[in-house]
Design a protein around this motif. Structure first.
Motif, PDB file in Angstrom:
ATOM      1  N   ASP A   1       0.833  -1.208   0.000  1.00  0.00           N
ATOM      2  CA  ASP A   1       0.000   0.000   0.000  1.00  0.00           C
ATOM      3  C   ASP A   1       0.865   1.255   0.000  1.00  0.00           C
ATOM      4  O   ASP A   1       0.411   2.339  -0.345  1.00  0.00           O
ATOM      5  CB  ASP A   1      -0.879   0.026   1.259  1.00  0.00           C
ATOM      6  CG  ASP A   1      -1.710  -1.235   1.370  1.00  0.00           C
ATOM      7  OD1 ASP A   1      -2.538  -1.455   0.479  1.00  0.00           O
ATOM      8  OD2 ASP A   1      -1.497  -2.016   2.317  1.00  0.00           O
ATOM      9  N   LEU A   2       2.099   1.074   0.431  1.00  0.00           N
ATOM     10  CA  LEU A   2       3.070   2.176   0.454  1.00  0.00           C
ATOM     11  C   LEU A   2       4.415   1.581   0.069  1.00  0.00           C
ATOM     12  O   LEU A   2       4.821   0.553   0.621  1.00  0.00           O
ATOM     13  CB  LEU A   2       3.153   2.769   1.873  1.00  0.00           C
ATOM     14  CG  LEU A   2       4.388   3.599   2.226  1.00  0.00           C
ATOM     15  CD1 LEU A   2       4.414   4.910   1.440  1.00  0.00           C
ATOM     16  CD2 LEU A   2       4.417   3.920   3.728  1.00  0.00           C
ATOM     17  N   VAL A   3       5.087   2.206  -0.908  1.00  0.00           N
ATOM     18  CA  VAL A   3       6.419   1.739  -1.282  1.00  0.00           C
ATOM     19  C   VAL A   3       7.404   2.880  -1.035  1.00  0.00           C
ATOM     20  O   VAL A   3       7.162   4.021  -1.449  1.00  0.00           O
ATOM     21  CB  VAL A   3       6.487   1.335  -2.775  1.00  0.00           C
ATOM     22  CG1 VAL A   3       7.892   0.823  -3.128  1.00  0.00           C
ATOM     23  CG2 VAL A   3       5.437   0.283  -3.104  1.00  0.00           C
ATOM     24  N   ILE A   4       8.504   2.572  -0.329  1.00  0.00           N
ATOM     25  CA  ILE A   4       9.509   3.610  -0.055  1.00  0.00           C
ATOM     26  C   ILE A   4      10.803   3.223  -0.754  1.00  0.00           C
ATOM     27  O   ILE A   4      11.369   2.157  -0.493  1.00  0.00           O
ATOM     28  CB  ILE A   4       9.766   3.765   1.456  1.00  0.00           C
ATOM     29  CG1 ILE A   4       8.441   4.065   2.179  1.00  0.00           C
ATOM     30  CG2 ILE A   4      10.776   4.871   1.722  1.00  0.00           C
ATOM     31  CD1 ILE A   4       8.544   4.013   3.691  1.00  0.00           C
ATOM     32  N   GLU A   5      11.235   4.088  -1.645  1.00  0.00           N
ATOM     33  CA  GLU A   5      12.501   3.851  -2.351  1.00  0.00           C
ATOM     34  C   GLU A   5      13.634   4.397  -1.497  1.00  0.00           C
ATOM     35  O   GLU A   5      13.571   5.543  -1.037  1.00  0.00           O
ATOM     36  CB  GLU A   5      12.406   4.522  -3.734  1.00  0.00           C
ATOM     37  CG  GLU A   5      13.707   4.774  -4.448  1.00  0.00           C
ATOM     38  CD  GLU A   5      14.379   6.040  -3.988  1.00  0.00           C
ATOM     39  OE1 GLU A   5      15.570   5.929  -3.632  1.00  0.00           O
ATOM     40  OE2 GLU A   5      13.736   7.105  -3.955  1.00  0.00           O
ATOM     41  N   ALA A   6      14.650   3.545  -1.247  1.00  0.00           N
ATOM     42  CA  ALA A   6      15.770   3.969  -0.400  1.00  0.00           C
ATOM     43  C   ALA A   6      17.091   3.527  -1.028  1.00  0.00           C
ATOM     44  O   ALA A   6      17.901   2.837  -0.413  1.00  0.00           O
ATOM     45  CB  ALA A   6      15.620   3.391   1.003  1.00  0.00           C
ATOM     46  N   VAL A   7      17.288   3.910  -2.290  1.00  0.00           N
ATOM     47  CA  VAL A   7      18.566   3.618  -2.941  1.00  0.00           C
ATOM     48  C   VAL A   7      19.441   4.855  -2.829  1.00  0.00           C
ATOM     49  O   VAL A   7      19.008   5.876  -2.309  1.00  0.00           O
ATOM     50  CB  VAL A   7      18.371   3.206  -4.429  1.00  0.00           C
ATOM     51  CG1 VAL A   7      17.418   2.018  -4.528  1.00  0.00           C
ATOM     52  CG2 VAL A   7      17.863   4.367  -5.272  1.00  0.00           C
ATOM     53  N   TYR A   8      20.711   4.797  -3.319  1.00  0.00           N
ATOM     54  CA  TYR A   8      21.592   5.948  -3.106  1.00  0.00           C
ATOM     55  C   TYR A   8      21.162   7.163  -3.940  1.00  0.00           C
ATOM     56  O   TYR A   8      20.354   7.046  -4.856  1.00  0.00           O
ATOM     57  CB  TYR A   8      23.061   5.569  -3.290  1.00  0.00           C
ATOM     58  CG  TYR A   8      23.421   5.055  -4.661  1.00  0.00           C
ATOM     59  CD1 TYR A   8      23.351   3.699  -4.959  1.00  0.00           C
ATOM     60  CD2 TYR A   8      23.861   5.930  -5.659  1.00  0.00           C
ATOM     61  CE1 TYR A   8      23.684   3.235  -6.216  1.00  0.00           C
ATOM     62  CE2 TYR A   8      24.197   5.470  -6.918  1.00  0.00           C
ATOM     63  CZ  TYR A   8      24.093   4.129  -7.186  1.00  0.00           C
ATOM     64  OH  TYR A   8      24.410   3.678  -8.426  1.00  0.00           O
ATOM     65  N   GLU A   9      21.721   8.318  -3.557  1.00  0.00           N
ATOM     66  CA  GLU A   9      21.261   9.590  -4.119  1.00  0.00           C
ATOM     67  C   GLU A   9      21.735   9.773  -5.558  1.00  0.00           C
ATOM     68  O   GLU A   9      22.804  10.328  -5.804  1.00  0.00           O
ATOM     69  CB  GLU A   9      21.774  10.752  -3.264  1.00  0.00           C
ATOM     70  CG  GLU A   9      21.089  10.882  -1.932  1.00  0.00           C
ATOM     71  CD  GLU A   9      19.644  11.339  -2.035  1.00  0.00           C
ATOM     72  OE1 GLU A   9      18.776  10.479  -2.244  1.00  0.00           O
ATOM     73  OE2 GLU A   9      19.389  12.543  -1.908  1.00  0.00           O
ATOM     74  N   ASN A  10      20.951   9.296  -6.504  1.00  0.00           N
ATOM     75  CA  ASN A  10      21.285   9.493  -7.905  1.00  0.00           C
ATOM     76  C   ASN A  10      19.975   9.668  -8.655  1.00  0.00           C
ATOM     77  O   ASN A  10      19.135   8.759  -8.677  1.00  0.00           O
ATOM     78  CB  ASN A  10      22.063   8.265  -8.413  1.00  0.00           C
ATOM     79  CG  ASN A  10      22.394   8.382  -9.881  1.00  0.00           C
ATOM     80  OD1 ASN A  10      21.518   8.557 -10.734  1.00  0.00           O
ATOM     81  ND2 ASN A  10      23.669   8.293 -10.191  1.00  0.00           N
TER      82      ASN A  10
ATOM     83  N   ASP B   1      19.110   9.869 -11.801  1.00  0.00           N
ATOM     84  CA  ASP B   1      18.777   8.991 -12.931  1.00  0.00           C
ATOM     85  C   ASP B   1      18.271   7.643 -12.432  1.00  0.00           C
ATOM     86  O   ASP B   1      17.291   7.096 -12.945  1.00  0.00           O
ATOM     87  CB  ASP B   1      20.013   8.791 -13.832  1.00  0.00           C
ATOM     88  CG  ASP B   1      20.368  10.092 -14.542  1.00  0.00           C
ATOM     89  OD1 ASP B   1      19.451  10.944 -14.659  1.00  0.00           O
ATOM     90  OD2 ASP B   1      21.535  10.280 -14.919  1.00  0.00           O
ATOM     91  N   LEU B   2      18.958   7.125 -11.402  1.00  0.00           N
ATOM     92  CA  LEU B   2      18.566   5.833 -10.844  1.00  0.00           C
ATOM     93  C   LEU B   2      17.155   5.926 -10.238  1.00  0.00           C
ATOM     94  O   LEU B   2      16.301   5.062 -10.459  1.00  0.00           O
ATOM     95  CB  LEU B   2      19.576   5.408  -9.771  1.00  0.00           C
ATOM     96  CG  LEU B   2      19.270   4.097  -9.054  1.00  0.00           C
ATOM     97  CD1 LEU B   2      19.259   2.931 -10.038  1.00  0.00           C
ATOM     98  CD2 LEU B   2      20.291   3.822  -7.947  1.00  0.00           C
ATOM     99  N   LYS B   3      16.919   6.995  -9.501  1.00  0.00           N
ATOM    100  CA  LYS B   3      15.604   7.136  -8.848  1.00  0.00           C
ATOM    101  C   LYS B   3      14.494   7.253  -9.895  1.00  0.00           C
ATOM    102  O   LYS B   3      13.419   6.673  -9.757  1.00  0.00           O
ATOM    103  CB  LYS B   3      15.595   8.334  -7.897  1.00  0.00           C
ATOM    104  CG  LYS B   3      16.480   8.065  -6.678  1.00  0.00           C
ATOM    105  CD  LYS B   3      16.299   9.037  -5.553  1.00  0.00           C
ATOM    106  CE  LYS B   3      17.393   8.881  -4.521  1.00  0.00           C
ATOM    107  NZ  LYS B   3      17.059   8.153  -3.325  1.00  0.00           N
TER     108      LYS B   3
END
Ligand code: 3HC
Length: 692
Positions: free
Chosen positions: A381-390, A392-394
């Motif tokens: 119901d909620l998705v949190i993206e927590a990849v590194y600060e880029n 293009d990737l996000k």
């Protein structure tokens, strides 16, 4: 039933008078409540049909303390000490009947009653220390008489409430009532007292728990020593210790008089004003101007987290601990295994410290699903993206997520700087996208910046705002801008710290000044702890900054035994003459003249631009109110609570002074110090950020 005043009623059942306080939301000791208590007890005393009195509260709780909104304003009679005297000196037994939270002045009222009865769910505490105060109505004198000075100091210095069962075991309450039957049980208890001709127990007369501590100052010295780090900078702690020591050493009336004097002095202190400001600031932060109770929220039964690194793992833990299942997604099995091992280890460490059972660890781990398959996020119901600060990737991730997530799911990015609107624009549902910026370690730090995008729907925002307290966070709604509120302001301080060391201040001088101010550590100690090589690469490094030079030399922070500082095996920091030489040479090469820099200049150059940026954030509407910025800094960056946050601090310094110094710095160093228009305006009006 007769009404004593608008917040107090009086009734008699058999031979028992019941004084009921009804002053929502928390029955705080406002003038009306104080009056109701005093008149109620006096009425019972004068009523020949009455043999005992019960003090009871309507609504969700017993009295939760003094009315904090009255602090700092002229007080109207009756004063609390007079109310307490009326209760304690009553000739007929008075019973306090307690449910909910009996806190601060509320607990102190209960301690003057001759007997106390409570439901098992009731909680007791003296949280005044959290407001920069000590208990001011006998708490430091009566509680030690019931539980001994050490346990009393535990309660007073921690400010943490304890439960009814402990209260019973420790002798704080005389009886436990059945849950939901407090009124009946309290009346029956009072009747028994009358039948038994029970004595009028006055806590003030007790001595058996004090006597063993008399003439033993070492008890208090040990408490001071054990907590020296925690107490650093706070005025109230020492007064609390002193006052409890008075309870042991002085006659009751003298102890009470000294307690009152210390309480009144602290009430007028800037520290207590700052902490009271934060009490209300934290509650105000939850309120969003255009969102009310009518805004619908979405149910969150399952959360997806993308990325099992330090942040992703910490974020997942918040939900697992709150009973919400989490699907954790990674791109390789190794990354997933590493992430889950850290989560498990963190929980096991908590269990080792006795703050969680092993069964609770298992329960939490069972709520975690691990996968390499992005499509598994369809359930969330909620998705949190927590990849590194880029960026293009996000963008790529959000595009992919758009194709997988179920309709109506909330899509959040944990970015700490990047443009949430640009991220949202990669999806066909920007109204479902927002930022959820957690602070490291994400399972510990209480701040959550909720980044409202240009198209974020009210319902999405309301859902996340309501979710924050459920996962133990204080959510502060902020607007989209580079670094949002916290990191945008931090960048100002970092820039000045970097310039100051080129101009001749040592890194240790800058760190010392900021640590003395009350921050947990200065910028250079912080860089060493985090690792100087975050975001640095050997391939592209050109010795263009001091950081480049240090990293090229292998001085990458604590983990390599050297960074700005040298470290021994126990990671104790020592200033480095070598680093000083590097900085000197670098400054010379850049043509920056070095000079003596005073501590005052270090502090003002690090703090005032940060405040100025806060003013710009307010001007631009990226924060709703100055107190929200204070909450961000206290909860997310360790700003000392006794200084109330940067905007409150600016108010205490005086906005005119801040403005003048910024103008001086602008004239000397350039436009990075140009005062914000809002600061100019408020300073000209004699205004403050708190009242802006
Ligand atoms: N005075 C005035 N208002 C108070 C208050 C108090 N002591 N305690 C709570 N409130 C208000 C809150 O500001 C909030 O108002 P809002 O709805 O307008 O934002 C409302 O009551 C509800 O409070 P919470 O949102 O905090 O409700 P919770 O149910 O989460 O918590 C509570 C209830 C545990 C009682 C919590 O409010 C609390 O800890 N209150 C402060 C208790 C305290 O510090 N007491 C000591 C005061 S100092 C003192 O007593 C000095 C004495 O020694 C002489």
């Amino acid at each position: 039933m007769t009404s004593i005043n608008p917040v107090a009623d009086y009734s008699v059942e058999g031979e028992v008078a019941i004084v009921t306080i009804n002053s929502p939301p928390v029955n705080a000791l406002s003038q009306g409540v104080r009056e109701g208590l005093k008149l109620g007890v006096e009425k019972a005393e004068a009523d020949p049909a009455v043999a005992a009195t019960v003090i009871l509260c309507a609504g969700r709780t017993f009295i939760a303390g003094a009315d904090i909104t009255e602090f700092g304003k002229p007080h109207a009679a009756p004063y609390l000490p007079d109310v307490l005297d009326a209760i304690e000196n009553a000739k007929k037994p008075v019973v306090a009947a307690i449910h909910g939270t009996s806190l601060g002045g509320g607990f102190e009222v209960a301690l003057t009653a001759h007997y106390r009865i409570a439901v098992p769910s009731a909680r007791f505490g003296l949280p005044e220390i959290k407001l920069g105060l000590i208990p001011g109505a006998g708490g430091t004198q009566r509680l030690p008489r019931l539980v001994g000075p050490e346990r009393a100091l535990d309660v007073i210095l921690s400010g943490t409430p304890f439960g009814a069962r402990d209260a019973k075991d420790w002798g704080v309450v005389d009886a436990l009532a059945e849950e939901g039957k407090l009124r009946e049980d309290a009346i029956a208890f009072a009747r028994r007292l009358v039948a038994d001709k029970a004595p009028l127990n006055k806590v003030r007369d007790r001595d058996e728990k004090l006597a063993p501590a008399r003439g033993k100052p070492e008890i208090f010295e040990a408490i001071r020593k054990a907590n020296a780090r925690k107490f650093r900078g706070f005025e109230a702690w020492e007064k609390a210790i002193l006052s409890v020591k008075n309870a042991v050493e002085l006659p009751f009336d003298q102890g009470i008089a000294e307690e009152r004097a210390m309480f009144m002095a602290l009430l007028g202190s800037t520290q207590s004003k700052a902490q009271r400001h934060l009490f209300f600031a934290e509650r105000a932060a939850a309120k969003i101007a255009d969102i009310g109770a009518e805004t619908p929220t979405k149910p969150i039964h399952r959360v997806g987290v993308i990325g099992a690194g330090t942040m992703g793992g910490g974020i997942a833990m918040n939900f697992l601990s709150a009973g919400i299942p989490v699907t954790l997604v990674e791109t390789s099995k190794e990354a997933l295994d590493r992430g889950v091992a850290i989560i498990r280890r963190n929980y096991e460490n908590t269990a080792k410290k006795g703050r969680m059972t092993l069964e609770q660890v298992v329960e939490r781990m069972e709520r975690l699903s691990l996968t390499l398959d992005f499509r598994a996020l369809a359930e969330a119901d909620l998705v949190i993206e927590a990849v590194y600060e880029n960026m293009d990737l996000k963008k790529l991730i959000f595009e992919k997520l758009d194709g997988v997530a179920k309709p109506g799911a909330i899509l959040a990015s944990n970015t700490s700087y990047l443009d949430v609107d640009a991220i949202a624009a990669t999806t066909k549902r920007p109204e479902d996208v927002l930022g959820m910026h957690f602070f490291s370690p994400a399972n510990v730090m209480r701040l959550l910046e909720i980044v409202r995008g240009a198209k974020t729907s009210k319902s999405v925002l309301a859902t996340v705002a309501a979710l924050a307290p459920k996962i133990g966070k204080v959510g502060v709604t902020v607007g989209v801008c580079h670094g949002f509120v916290g990191n945008r302001m931090l960048a100002e301080r970092q820039r000045e710290a970097g310039k100051l060391i080129l101009e001749g201040a040592t890194p240790w001088a800058v760190d010392r000044v900021l640590a003395d101010f009350g921050l947990p550590m200065g910028p250079f100690a912080m860089s060493d702890l985090a690792g100087l090589d975050i975001g640095w690469s050997a391939e592209t490094s050109k010795g263009a900054t001091i950081r480049d030079i240090l990293c090229e030399e292998g001085r990458r922070g604590q983990k390599t035994g050297a960074g700005f500082y040298d470290y021994d095996e126990q990671r104790n920091a020592k200033p480095s003459a070598h680093v000083e030489a590097i900085i000197r040479a670098f400054a010379a090469a850049k043509g920056v003249a070095q000079r003596e820099i005073s501590d005052a200049e270090i502090l003002e150059r690090c703090i005032y631009p940060l405040i100025n940026e806060g003013a710009k954030i307010l001007e631009e509407g990226k924060a709703q109110r100055a107190s929200d910025i204070d909450v961000v800094w206290v909860m997310g960056y360790g700003w000392p609570v006794y200084r109330g946050g940067p905007m409150f601090y600016a108010d205490t310094v005086g906005l005119k002074t801040v403005l003048e110094r910024l103008k001086d710095f602008q004239a000397t160093f350039g436009d990075e110090f140009k005062p914000a228009a809002l600061l100019e305006k408020l300073a000209a009006e004699g205004g403050t950020f708190s009242k802006a």
